[in-house]
Design a protein around this motif. Structure first.
Motif, mmCIF file in Angstrom:
data_model
loop_
_atom_site.group_PDB
_atom_site.id
_atom_site.type_symbol
_atom_site.label_atom_id
_atom_site.label_comp_id
_atom_site.label_asym_id
_atom_site.label_seq_id
_atom_site.Cartn_x
_atom_site.Cartn_y
_atom_site.Cartn_z
ATOM 1 N N CYS A 1 13.446 40.557 -64.673
ATOM 2 C CA CYS A 1 14.683 40.869 -63.967
ATOM 3 C C CYS A 1 15.773 41.376 -64.924
ATOM 4 O O CYS A 1 16.811 41.871 -64.476
ATOM 5 C CB CYS A 1 15.191 39.623 -63.242
ATOM 6 N N GLY B 1 11.352 37.226 -67.437
ATOM 7 C CA GLY B 1 12.363 38.160 -67.935
ATOM 8 C C GLY B 1 12.304 39.552 -67.325
ATOM 9 O O GLY B 1 13.051 40.444 -67.738
ATOM 10 N N VAL C 1 9.481 31.805 -63.496
ATOM 11 C CA VAL C 1 8.556 31.585 -64.616
ATOM 12 C C VAL C 1 9.132 32.097 -65.945
ATOM 13 O O VAL C 1 8.423 32.161 -66.938
ATOM 14 C CB VAL C 1 7.183 32.245 -64.345
ATOM 15 N N ARG C 2 10.399 32.489 -65.912
ATOM 16 C CA ARG C 2 11.065 32.989 -67.118
ATOM 17 C C ARG C 2 10.300 34.155 -67.743
ATOM 18 O O ARG C 2 10.115 34.225 -68.948
ATOM 19 C CB ARG C 2 11.265 31.846 -68.124
ATOM 20 N N PRO D 1 17.750 35.298 -57.799
ATOM 21 C CA PRO D 1 18.551 34.620 -58.827
ATOM 22 C C PRO D 1 19.999 34.413 -58.397
ATOM 23 O O PRO D 1 20.626 33.407 -58.751
ATOM 24 C CB PRO D 1 18.468 35.574 -60.026
HETATM 25 S S1 SF4 Z 1 11.920 38.107 -62.715
HETATM 26 FE FE1 SF4 Z 1 13.580 36.825 -63.539
HETATM 27 S S2 SF4 Z 1 14.129 35.413 -61.893
HETATM 28 FE FE2 SF4 Z 1 12.134 36.305 -61.378
HETATM 29 S S3 SF4 Z 1 10.615 34.860 -62.184
HETATM 30 FE FE3 SF4 Z 1 10.924 36.391 -63.784
HETATM 31 S S4 SF4 Z 1 12.562 35.515 -65.047
HETATM 32 FE FE4 SF4 Z 1 12.587 34.354 -63.137
#
Ligand code: SF4
Ligand code: SF4
Lengths: 211, 433
Positions: free
Chosen positions: B35, B33, B30-31, B115
Motif C-alpha cells: 500500500c 507494504g 500482513v505488513r 487502512p
Molecule cells: S497492503 Fe498495506 S494495509 Fe494491506 S496488508 Fe499489505 S501492509 Fe497491510
C-alpha cells in the motif's frame, strides 16, 4: 493411524477450533446499514473475492508485479502443501507424476517466500514496520514447503512433513498467519463498503445530456 | 497523572469500541507494504513513517499487546507495545499529520482491508485521550452549539442571501430569479458549507442560477444548513451524528423531497452514507449531491449548456469523500463534458485519484499546515501535467487546498467549483411569458 498422522489430525482440529473462537470473539457486530445503497453490496463482495485478485485490478499489483507474482506463487504452494497434508490423513497418495509437479511448486513457493523475505530486509519502508515474527512466520512456512519437497521426493519423510505441518497449524491462529482467516472477513467488509457505494466493481454510469 | 488518565481512556476505546470490521482489518494486515506507494503523503515525503501500513501499525501494535495471546506473552516477538503517552503523541502525528483518511490505500491493499478505517479508529482513541487537534474540535463545537461551524447568525445568513439575490438578478438581467429561504413545501432543500456564505458567495449564486434555469422548486435554509461535519473528522460519532441530524431534521421539517448537498465531499459522504448509521435510521428525504442534481438536469433537458463559454482547458479534481467514499464518479464528467470546451482528465483519476492533501479536517489543524501543503505536491504535479488552465472540484474543502497549492506551487491556474463552471456555461432559459 500413525502417530504423526494423529498429531496432524489433532493439529488441524485444534487450529480450526482456535480460528472459530478467534472469529467469534472478533468484536461488536456491525449493524446492517441504514443508508440506501447506490449499487450492489453483493456485487462488491463478488468482485472482492474474484476480479480484485487479478494483477491489473489494483495499482499495487500493477506497480509491483514481481511481488504480486511471488505472493501468488508462495500462497499457491502453501495451499497445495495444506492440501497434501489433508490427503496424507486420508491415505490418498498423489497420482503418479504429481510428485515432480508438487516438488517444483513447493520449490517455487519456497524461492518466492525467501524472495519476499529478502525484499522485507532490503526495503526501508518494510523494515520500519517489520517485527521479528514477520521473519519467523515466513521461515516457518518455508520450512513446511521444504519438508513438503522432501516428502514428495522421498515418501519415507512424510512423517516429518506431517509434524512440521502440524506445528504450523498450531501456530497459525496465534500470529500473523491468522490473516488466512481474517482476509476473508476483511474482503467481505471491503466488498460490501465499495459495492454499496457503487465504487467497485465499476462506477454507476450517468446519463448524458438531452437536448 | 493527566497522561495516565488519557492513556486509560484511549485503552478503554481499544477494548470497548472496536467493531468486527476494524478488528478484522487489524488482524488481516500482513505488513507487506504494497500500500506504501498509494499514499500521497508517503509519495511526497518518502518517509517510512508515512506509509499506510506504518500508520495502521500505530494502532495495531497496541491491539496486539492487549488483545492477542502472543502480544501479551512475548510482545517483542510480534511487535506489540504498551500504550503510553509518547505512543499517543506518535499516533497524533500519524493519524492527523500524516493521514487525510482519503482511503486511497484501501483500493491497493493486497489483503483487502481499509487502512483508513483503522487510522480513523486511532483518531477515536485520540478523541478519548483529549488529543484531537484543537482547530477540529473548535469547529465541531461551534456546529453543535450554533448549527454551523463558523458561528454565523441567522441574520448574517439572511442578509447575505438577500444581497446575493439582488446581485444575481442584475447579473442575469432577470428580475424573476430568486434565492428563496425557509420556504416550507419546496421540493428541494439546498444546504451549504458556511464558508460559501462568508467567503465564496458566488458559488451560492451559481447554484441559484442553475436551479432557476432548471425551473426547480427549491429553498435555502437560514438555520441548520451546515453540511460540514468536524465531528466526523474528530472521529466523534456522537457529535457527528448530532451535527448531521440537524440538517436532516431541518429538511424533514420543511417537508422537502430532496436534500441537495452543495459541493462538499465529506458533507455529502456524512449526510448520504454515514448519518443513517449514526442516527439508526434512513432519512425521510432523498439525499443527493448537487453534482448528481446538475447531471440529472442535463439528462432531463432542464438545463442547457454552451461549452464554448468555458474555452480554456479544464481539469477535474475528484474529492475523495465524494468519489472514492461516496460513489459519485461519472456525473461530474458528464457535466464537465457539456460545460467546458476542453476537459482534460488527471492521471490517475476517478476512485484512484490522489487526495489534494487537505482532507481529513487538516485545513482546520494549523499545526499540520506545512505538512499538508507538502503532501499536496502530488496533486500539484498532477494538475501541472494536464496543462489545464482551470481546475474545478466539487468540494469547498478541496477548493481551499487547491487555491493554496496554486499559490505555493505557482501553478498559474484558476480554481473554481463545478457549479461555477456550469453557471458560466448556462444558456439562459427563455423568459416566462
Ligand atoms: S497492503 Fe498495506 S494495509 Fe494491506 S496488508 Fe499489505 S501492509 Fe497491510
Ligand atoms: S487514507 Fe489516504 S492519507 Fe491516509 S494512509 Fe491511506 S492513502 Fe495515505
Amino acid at each position: 493411524m500413525t502417530l504423526p498422522s494423529l498429531v496432524l489430525f489433532l493439529a488441524f482440529a485444534i487450529s480450526l477450533a482456535s480460528f472459530v473462537v478467534l472469529r467469534l470473539g472478533l468484536g461488536r457486530r456491525v449493524a446492517t446499514p441504514f443508508a440506501p445503497p447506490r449499487a450492489s453490496a453483493a456485487a462488491g463482495v463478488r468482485y472482492a473475492f474474484t476480479t480484485a485478485f487479478l494483477p491489473w485490478a489494483k495499482e499495487s499489483a500493477r506497480q509491483h508485479l514481481t511481488s504480486y507474482v511471488a505472493g501468488i506463487v508462495f500462497h499457491g504452494a502453501v495451499f497445495a502443501a495444506l492440501g497434501l497434508l489433508v490427503l496424507s490423513l486420508v491415505h490418498v497418495a498423489p497420482p503418479p507424476g504429481a510428485s515432480t509437479v508438487l516438488a517444483v511448486a513447493f520449490a517455487a513457493g519456497l524461492a518466492c517466500g525467501l524472495g519476499l523475505l529478502g525484499k522485507r530486509a532490503r526495503t526501508a519502508a518494510l523494515r520500519a514496520v517489520s517485527t521479528p515474527e514477520d521473519v519467523a512466520a515466513n521461515l516457518f512456512v518455508n520450512a513446511v514447503l521444504a519438508a513438503g519437497i522432501a516428502a514428495v521426493l522421498r515418501p519415507a519423510l512424510l512423517p516429518v512433513f506431517q509434524l512440521v505441518g502440524a506445528a504450523l497449524l498450531l501456530y497459525a491462529p496465534l500470529g500473523k498467519l491468522r490473516h488466512m482467516l481474517f482476509l476473508l472477513t476483511s474482503r467481505r467488509y471491503w466488498g460490501t463498503y465499495f459495492g454499496r457505494r457503487g465504487v467497485r466493481p465499476s462506477p454507476r454510469q450517468a446519463a448524458g445530456p438531452r437536448g | 497523572m493527566a497522561e495516565a488518565a488519557a492513556v486509560e481512556r484511549a485503552l478503554g476505546v481499544l477494548t470497548e469500541r472496536l467493531d468486527e470490521r476494524t478488528a478484522a482489518f487489524l488482524n488481516a494486515c500482513v505488513r507487506c507494504g504494497l500500500c506504501a506507494d498509494s499514499c500521497h503523503v508517503h509519495l511526497a515525503d518518502g518517509d517510512p513513517a508515512s506509509t499506510p501500513v506504518a500508520k495502521v501499525e500505530r494502532v495495531a501494535k497496541h491491539y496486539r499487546r492487549y488483545h492477542t495471546l502472543l502480544g501479551r506473552v512475548v510482545p517483542g516477538l510480534v511487535g506489540a507495545e504498551d500504550l503510553t503517552d509518547a505512543a499517543l503523541q506518535e499516533l497524533v502525528a500519524a493519524a492527523f499529520g500524516r493521514c487525510t483518511l482519503c482511503g486511497r490505500c484501501a483500493l491497493t491493499c493486497s489483503v483487502g482491508l481499509d487502512p483508513s478505517a483503522v487510522i480513523r479508529f486511532g483518531r477515536t482513541m485520540l478523541l478519548a485521550a483529549g488529543l484531537v487537534p484543537k482547530g477540529i474540535l473548535a469547529n465541531r463545537d461551534a456546529a453543535l452549539e450554533t448549527g454551523n461551524n463558523m458561528r454565523l447568525s441567522r441574520e448574517d445568513v439572511v442578509e447575505t442571501i438577500q444581497w446575493l439575490e439582488e446581485d444575481l438578478r442584475q447579473t442575469l438581467g432577470d428580475p424573476a430569479v430568486r434565492l428563496p429561504v425557509d420556504e416550507a413545501g419546496a421540493r428541494v432543500l439546498y444546504v451549504l458549507n458556511p464558508r460559501e456564505i462568508k467567503f465564496f458567495p458566488l458559488s451560492i449564486s451559481a447554484a441559484g442560477a442553475i436551479f432557476h434555469a432548471a425551473g426547480e422548486s427549491w429553498t435555502l435554509t437560514s438555520t441548520d444548513f451546515d453540511i460540514t461535519n468536524y465531528g466526523f473528522f474528530a472521529a466523534d460519532a456522537e457529535a457527528a451524528g448530532a451535527i448531521s441530524a440537524k440538517v436532516i431534521e431541518r429538511a424533514e421539517a420543511l417537508g422537502v423531497e430532496e436534500l441537495v448537498v452543495a459541493e462538499c465531499g465529506h458533507g455529502y459522504r456524512t449526510l448520504r452514507w454515514e448519518a443513517p448509521e449514526w442516527l439508526g435510521r434512513a432519512p425521510k428525504v432523498r439525499v443527493v449531491s448537487f453534482v448528481e442534481k446538475m447531471a440529472e438536469y442535463l439528462a432531463d433537458g432542464r438545463i442547457r449548456l454552451a461549452p464554448t463559454r468555458n474555452p480554456l482547458p479544464v481539469t477535474l479534481h475528484d474529492p475523495c469523500n465524494l468519489v472514492r467514499n461516496g460513489g459519485v464518479i461519472e456525473e461530474q464528467r458528464v457535466v464537465l463534458r457539456s460545460a467546458a470546451a476542453a476537459f482534460v482528465e488527471m492521471t490517475p483519476n476517478r476512485a484512484e485519484n490522489y487526495c489534494c492533501g487537505g482532507g481529513g479536517g487538516l485545513l482546520a489543524a494549523s499545526e499540520f499546515a506545512a505538512q499538508r501543503v507538502a503532501a499536496g505536491r502530488i496533486k500539484a504535479d498532477q494538475i501541472r501535467a494536464t496543462g489545464a488552465k482551470v481546475v474545478t472540484s466539487p468540494c469547498h474543502n478541496c477548493i481551499d487546498q487547491l487555491m493554496e497549492l496554486n499559490r505555493h506551487y505557482k501553478l498559474g491556474v484558476e480554481v473554481k467549483t463545478l457549479g461555477e463552471v456550469v453557471a458560466d456555461a448556462l444558456v439562459p432559459p427563455p423568459p416566462v411569458a
